[in-house]
Design an enzyme around this catalytic site. Structure first.
Site, PDB file in Angstrom:
ATOM      1  CE  LYS A 287      -4.276   1.543   2.225  1.00 16.57           C
ATOM      2  NZ  LYS A 287      -5.387   1.130   2.969  1.00 16.57           N
ATOM      3  CD  GLU A 376     -19.007  -2.398   9.012  1.00 16.97           C
ATOM      4  OE1 GLU A 376     -19.240  -3.370   8.337  1.00 16.97           O
ATOM      5  OE2 GLU A 376     -18.048  -1.601   8.769  1.00 16.97           O
ATOM      6  NE  ARG A 404     -22.217  -3.780   4.331  1.00 13.83           N
ATOM      7  CZ  ARG A 404     -21.248  -4.061   3.750  1.00 13.83           C
ATOM      8  NH1 ARG A 404     -20.109  -4.560   4.189  1.00 13.83           N
ATOM      9  NH2 ARG A 404     -21.201  -3.650   2.417  1.00 13.83           N
TER      10      ARG A 404
HETATM   11  C1  LIG Z   1     -18.613  -1.689   5.348  1.00 12.88           C
HETATM   12  C2  LIG Z   1     -17.629  -1.143   5.470  1.00 12.88           C
HETATM   13  N1  LIG Z   1     -16.846  -0.653   6.441  1.00 12.88           N
HETATM   14  C3  LIG Z   1     -15.924   0.140   6.721  1.00 12.88           C
HETATM   15  C4  LIG Z   1     -15.553   0.961   5.605  1.00 12.88           C
HETATM   16  C5  LIG Z   1     -14.202   1.801   5.613  1.00 12.88           C
HETATM   17  N2  LIG Z   1     -12.975   1.205   4.875  1.00 12.88           N
HETATM   18  C6  LIG Z   1     -12.696   1.699   3.718  1.00 12.88           C
HETATM   19  S1  LIG Z   1     -11.306   1.145   3.033  1.00 12.88           S
HETATM   20  C7  LIG Z   1     -11.240   0.104   4.454  1.00 12.88           C
HETATM   21  C8  LIG Z   1     -10.248  -0.716   4.329  1.00 12.88           C
HETATM   22  C9  LIG Z   1     -10.069  -1.857   3.232  1.00 12.88           C
HETATM   23  O1  LIG Z   1      -8.932  -2.637   3.282  1.00 12.88           O
HETATM   24  P1  LIG Z   1      -8.351  -3.497   2.110  1.00 12.88           P
HETATM   25  O2  LIG Z   1      -9.788  -3.988   1.627  1.00 12.88           O
HETATM   26  O3  LIG Z   1      -7.379  -4.314   2.510  1.00 12.88           O
HETATM   27  O4  LIG Z   1      -7.963  -2.477   1.012  1.00 12.88           O
HETATM   28  P2  LIG Z   1      -6.795  -1.442   1.252  1.00 12.88           P
HETATM   29  O5  LIG Z   1      -7.071  -0.130   1.550  1.00 12.88           O
HETATM   30  O6  LIG Z   1      -5.810  -2.135   2.003  1.00 12.88           O
HETATM   31  O7  LIG Z   1      -6.240  -1.611  -0.517  1.00 12.88           O
HETATM   32  C10 LIG Z   1     -12.317   0.271   5.580  1.00 12.88           C
HETATM   33  C11 LIG Z   1     -12.250  -0.422   6.651  1.00 12.88           C
HETATM   34  C12 LIG Z   1     -16.326   0.718   4.221  1.00 12.88           C
HETATM   35  N3  LIG Z   1     -15.846   1.251   3.249  1.00 12.88           N
HETATM   36  N4  LIG Z   1     -17.237  -0.206   4.312  1.00 12.88           N
END
Ligand SMILES: Cc1ncc(C[n+]2csc(CCOP(=O)(O)OP(=O)(O)O)c2C)c(N)n1
Length: 640
Positions: A287, A376, A404
């Protein structure tokens, strides 16, 4: 002067991309990184995730026939490269701005955006639906690709999708973009599993052998290739079914491979196109790749705001002057303070320790805080379990992600009248993230749940006192919603005071018209009233604090005294606070003119919060207009 990019300047679509030779792709990756760093450093948005998938995105559009083939991005915050390569390069500087392009994929914005996203863990289910629809529509050659991060994979929905996909013979490719981090370090056992699978020597030797055999045989022609696939599948399923989670779910597992080796990526994606059935490619990426500070501090550079593209210094909004705190920090600091006094308090966050500032408690009391992953639903039922045994869970969920967990709030918490404290952050219009993230439905959906206390503080001090009140005794489920951003009070850390549940407060006396507000929208009402100071209109203002229970004594007084009432809320008009006031009025047969201000019954796009309040008509000016349309100003002043 506009910066020139040798290759990127020539690319407005995947067709242009396909004109490049494989060797150009490495240079294009560098140019794309520079382009993103250039723009996102001054026009803030999500950052690290897109830098991590530069090669993967190029490879996907290079190999697949988009938009006929479908790419479904999970969450979609990592789709900037995709947007730039699919016709939105020229508009990219408008990313997340009012009337500009969205920060997330939206089919209404481009045919290349195969599915609308913003919330995590949806990609596999959506991709499976698209793949099976393609079969029904007799499009057997269409390839469907879901790209999901290791963070999003922690969501139960992703596993529901995998489970279903494993029993359907669809042409589905899931790409697991494993960078070992969500926003904060990824939480839970899956993380360990993915590390194990990446580092297991036996597994990797075996995988390499199989890959080599497959490669050698595929050069002998299509039949040999089919034969190789059969061998590979047979051997693999025999040996790996027990040991590989994805194989157990009937996916054919490939990888892990280096997600920054673009040439290797394109080769493998080409090979995978030929393999039928559900398959998963495990790709390892970094990342923030290519921007040193983002690689070092991945959490801060998830969505850093404005930063110096040379030094990587993030310009914090509070730099220089002393500003009121962010509501999330008031929550975080108050939670720690309360937890020090009350050892039954437990903190729960679904993957948002930094975003919610629960990290403040987590750092001091790691054993009393739980990051449960992007889960969630689980966060709420887990809180219910804690509560039924006498703990006091403070379950912090962003309002829009709380959508959710509705059934969990109803079935697991409220039905058993358990004292779960729901701290709903990012309530109301959140601004530039747009409609997927606006937290505008919570007041309406929480108030229809029996036993649920629904509150929204007008300022930092009230937030603190509501949190204090919620843990003083068993109130049953207690929700406290507050907005994104900063409040108004620099001096908010006052001694705790209990707030009587279901009681509003008079902010300002008046005789001509009453304004009833809930939450921080009350500050916009207060500003409107100030603007009308010299108008001769006498305006009463009540901060109701609670949507449920409503302060009925207060409402009886208001409806007896006033013929005109305005309600103000940063939430949906359909079923929200204003609706509750109207219900009260009808139930008690009061006759009064009520004007409701809030979010209309349509999805509101992205922009600054101020722009969106204005669009919805409940910024200070909108409230002034509402007041003057009901009560004629007696003395018009230049302030109006
Ligand atoms: C239902 C939900 N909960 C929380 C989030 C907040 N959120 C956005 S990106 C993220 C992390 C995603 O991690 P990953 O899938 O590993 O992607 P990366 O950013 O590491 O590429 C979170 C928790 C969201 N978008 N949707």
């Amino acid at each position: 002067m506009k910066k020139r990019y040798e290759l990127l300047d020539r690319i407005d679509s995947p067709d242009d991309l396909k004109q490049l030779g494989p060797d150009d792709l490495i240079r294009l990756s560098a140019e794309l990184r520079e382009f993103i760093i250039d723009i996102v450093s001054s026009n803030p948005g999500h950052f690290g995730a897109s830098l991590g998938v530069v090669e993967l995105t190029i490879a996907l559009h290079y190999v697949f026939n988009t938009p006929e083939d479908r790419i479904i991005w999970d969450v979609g915050h990592q789709a900037y490269v995709h947007k730039i390569l699919t016709g939105r390069k020229k508009n990219f500087h408008t990313n997340r701005k009012y009337k500009g392009i969205s920060g997330f994929p939206r089919p209404s914005e481009s045919p290349y955006d195969a599915f609308g996203v913003g919330h995590a863990s949806t990609s596999i289910s959506a991709a499976l639906g698209i793949a099976l629809a393609s079969q029904h529509l007799n499009k057997p050659d269409r390839q469907v690709v879901a790209v999901i991060g290791d963070g999003a994979l922690t969501g139960g929905l992703a596993f529901e999708g995998l489970n279903n996909a494993g029993s359907e013979n669809s042409n589905l490719l899931v790409i697991l973009n494993d960078n070992e981090i969500a926003i904060d370090p990824n939480a839970g056992a899956i993380k360990e599993y993915l590390i194990d699978i990446t580092t297991s020597k036996t597994y990797n030797r075996f995988r390499k052998d199989i890959w080599n055999i497959l490669g050698a045989l595929s050069k002998l022609g299509p039949n040999a290739q089919k034969y190789a696939q059969q061998i590979e599948h047979g051997v693999k399923s025999m040996l790996l079914k027990q040991s590989n989670l994805f194989e157990t779910l009937n996916f054919r597992y490939f990888g892990p491979i280096d997600g920054h080796d673009i040439l290797h990526l394109t080769e493998i994606l080409r090979d995978l196109k030929e393999i039928q059935g559900p398959k998963l490619l495990h790709v390892k990426t970094i990342k923030g790749k290519g921007f040193a500070q983002a690689e070092l501090n991945q959490t801060a550079f998830h969505s850093p705001g404005i930063f110096d593209k040379e030094t990587g210094k993030i310009f914090s909004a509070s730099a220089g002057e002393k500003k009121p705190p962010r509501f999330q920090d008031v929550f975080g600091e108050t939670l720690l303070e309360l937890a020090r006094r009350n050892d039954r308090i437990i903190g729960i966050t679904p993957a948002m320790p930094t975003g919610s500032s629960m990290k403040i408690m987590m750092d001091e009391m790691p054993e009393r805080t739980y990051d449960v992953g992007i889960a969630e639903q689980h966060a709420v039922t887990f809180s219910a379990g804690l509560a039924i045994e006498g703990m006091i869970p403070f379950c912090n969920i962003y309002s829009s992600f709380m959508q959710r967990s509705y059934d969990q709030a109803v079935h697991d918490v409220a039905l058993q009248n358990l004292p779960v404290v729901f701290c709903l952050d990012r309530g109301g219009l959140v601004g530039d993230d747009g409609p997927t993230h606006h937290g505008v439905f919570d007041l309406a959906f929480m108030r229809s749940i029996p036993n649920m206390i629904v509150s929204a503080p007008m300022n930092e001090e009230e937030l603190r006192n509501l949190m204090y009140t919620a843990q003083l005794k068993n109130h049953g489920p207690f929700s406290i919603r507050y907005p994104r951003g900063r409040g108004m009070m620099a001096d908010w850390k006052k001694p705790f005071r209990e707030i009587p549940v279901g009681k509003g407060r008079l902010i300002r006396k008046g005789t001509d018209i009453a304004i009833l507000s809930i939450g921080t929208a009350g500050n916009l009402a207060a500003e409107a009233i100030n603007r009308l100071e010299d108008s001769g209109i006498s305006i009463a203002h009540y901060d109701m604090r609670f949507v449920k229970p409503l302060d009925e004594d207060l409402l009886h007084k208001v409806f007896k005294r006033f013929r005109q009432v305005i309600t103000v809320e940063d939430g949906s008009l359909a079923g929200g606070f204003g609706s509750a006031v109207l219900e009260f009025m009808a139930d008690h047969a009061y006759q009064c003119q009520v004007k409701r201000l809030g979010v209309p019954d349509r999805f509101i796009e992205h922009g600054t919060q101020a722009e969106l309040y204005r669009e919805c008509g409940f910024d200070a000016e909108g409230i002034v207009n509402a007041i003057t349309s009901l009560v004629k100003p007696k003395v018009l002043s230049k302030a109006i």
